[in-house]
Design an enzyme around this catalytic site. Structure first.
Site, PDB file in Angstrom:
ATOM      1  N   THR A 130       0.822  -1.202   0.000  1.00 33.40           N
ATOM      2  CA  THR A 130       0.000   0.000   0.000  1.00 33.40           C
ATOM      3  C   THR A 130       0.859   1.257   0.000  1.00 33.40           C
ATOM      4  O   THR A 130       2.012   1.231   0.460  1.00 33.40           O
ATOM      5  CB  THR A 130      -0.903   0.004   1.259  1.00 33.40           C
ATOM      6  N   ASP A 131       0.286   2.362  -0.473  1.00 29.83           N
ATOM      7  CA  ASP A 131       1.002   3.635  -0.408  1.00 29.83           C
ATOM      8  C   ASP A 131       1.054   4.191   1.009  1.00 29.83           C
ATOM      9  O   ASP A 131       1.821   5.121   1.292  1.00 29.83           O
ATOM     10  CB  ASP A 131       0.383   4.664  -1.350  1.00 29.83           C
ATOM     11  N   GLU A 132       0.275   3.610   1.925  1.00 25.94           N
ATOM     12  CA  GLU A 132       0.261   4.116   3.300  1.00 25.94           C
ATOM     13  C   GLU A 132       1.599   3.925   4.011  1.00 25.94           C
ATOM     14  O   GLU A 132       1.855   4.560   5.040  1.00 25.94           O
ATOM     15  CB  GLU A 132      -0.875   3.477   4.095  1.00 25.94           C
ATOM     16  N   TYR A 155      -1.475  -0.403  11.018  1.00 31.06           N
ATOM     17  CA  TYR A 155      -1.638  -1.103   9.732  1.00 31.06           C
ATOM     18  C   TYR A 155      -0.491  -0.759   8.787  1.00 31.06           C
ATOM     19  O   TYR A 155       0.170  -1.647   8.234  1.00 31.06           O
ATOM     20  CB  TYR A 155      -2.969  -0.732   9.094  1.00 31.06           C
ATOM     21  N   LYS A 159       2.536  -3.222   7.230  1.00 32.05           N
ATOM     22  CA  LYS A 159       2.772  -3.432   5.799  1.00 32.05           C
ATOM     23  C   LYS A 159       4.174  -2.969   5.403  1.00 32.05           C
ATOM     24  O   LYS A 159       4.825  -3.594   4.549  1.00 32.05           O
ATOM     25  CB  LYS A 159       1.721  -2.691   4.978  1.00 32.05           C
TER      26      LYS A 159
END
Length: 346
Positions: A130-132, A155, A159
């Site tokens: 994810t870009d998060e 989260y 990741k």
């Protein structure tokens, strides 16, 4: 190609499964069937001779070794993960356990399998992230493959750690990996705890539509079927050891997105008052990143992929899907936490 997909009963994973089977690939769907999984997501391919389902947990080393030995895939696409930021605020250790320990367990099983097969150069382990992991942007700039990691939620941190594990298994053991980091997905079969399905279903139910904070947070939105196309492209054409940022080129403030959905519903399911009258601003969640945006230059120039749908087109299709698939989302509304506000610190 025989493709093993972890998390193939989830939102993005099921889109990959459906696409891969439609293209004639053998697919082994490996899913633990936790709360957000739904086998109805792949019902349209379940009877295909190209499709096999294995209920197994990526944290279970014996199960992963068994599945790999039995099916001997040419590639693994790893999507199984805990993925809801609000839930990670309430219960971070579950995210560490699945996203970190689970990824490490799967990597080690994949490495053992790859070595036993004679280290084939054509084998791939594709880790979907994810870009998060890159944190939050200001008013300008976009994330790229060179962006530093700065995760702000449990989260995102889990990741980010998984991304680093995948890179380590490549650098240390030569496991042939590719990685991708995507922007926010939306579309059919989106589990009803995420923003877009929450807005649609709250609106249809005549309930308050919650918008966190002032609604000024910005996200880059990517239609899930476009993402599945991108993932297959990265898997088959991406350079080993390389990462690819996948974006929808469709930034929108949360409040603008919610109001757009309300206008679409006003046309497609009209009532006496606009659905926008149901919007209510609620307490923001802790550590809420202000803005995400992806620079997709690498995947566009190296691999020739770009999204096919505009945000407006994708939202129209998404609303249509929820309006005609009421049986699907109603069956999920009794699951743990659905409809409740999560991620609020005491």
């Amino acid at each position: 190609m025989k493709l093993m997909v972890t998390g193939g009963a989830g939102f993005i994973g099921s889109a990959v499964v459906r696409l891969a089977v439609a293209r004639g690939h053998d697919v082994v769907n490996v899913d633990a069937l936790t709360y957000a999984a739904c086998l109805e997501n792949v019902a349209m391919v379940a009877d295909s001779p190209l499709y096999t389902f294995e209920q197994a947990d990526i944290r279970d080393a014996a199960a992963m070794n068994r599945v790999l030995s039995a099916h001997r895939p040419d590639a693994i696409m790893h999507l199984a993960a805990e993925s809801h930021v609000d839930r990670s605020i309430d219960g971070p250790l579950a995210f560490v356990d699945t996203n970190l320990r689970g990824t490490a367990t799967l990597l080690e099983a994949a490495r053992r399998f790859w070595v036993e097969q004679g280290r084939p150069e054509t084998f791939r382990f594709h880790h979907v992230s994810t870009d998060e992991v890159f944190g939050s942007l200001g008013e300008t700039g976009r994330f790229s493959e060179e962006s530093p990691y700065a995760p702000n939620s449990p989260y995102a941190a889990s990741k980010a750690g998984a991304d680093h594990l995948v890179r380590a298994w490549h650098e240390t053991y030569d496991l042939p990996v590719v990685l991708s980091n995507c922007s926010n997905n939306y579309g059919p079969f989106h589990f009803p705890e995420k923003l877009i399905p929450v807005v649609i279903l709250k609106a249809l139910a005549g309930e308050t539509i919650p918008v966190y904070g002032t609604g000024s947070n910005v996200r880059d939105w990517l239609y899930v079927e476009d993402h599945a196309e991108a993932l297959m492209t990265v898997l088959q054409k991406g350079r080993v050891g390389r990462s690819y940022a996948i974006g929808g080129e469709a930034e929108a403030r949360n409040i603008d997105l919610v109001e757009t959905l309300c206008r679409i519903l006003d046309r497609k399911r009209p009532k006496t008052r606009s659905y926008a009258d149901q919007i209510s601003f609620v307490t923001d969640r802790p550590g809420h990143d202000q803005r995400y945006a992806i620079d997709p230059t690498r995947i566009r120039e190296e691999l020739g992929w770009r999204p096919s749908l505009s945000l407006q087109e994708g939202l129209e299709r998404t609303v249509d899907w929820y309006l005609v698939n009421e049986d699907w989302w109603r069956a999920l509304q009794s699951r743990d936490g659905i409809g409740d506000r999560l991620g609020i610190l005491p």
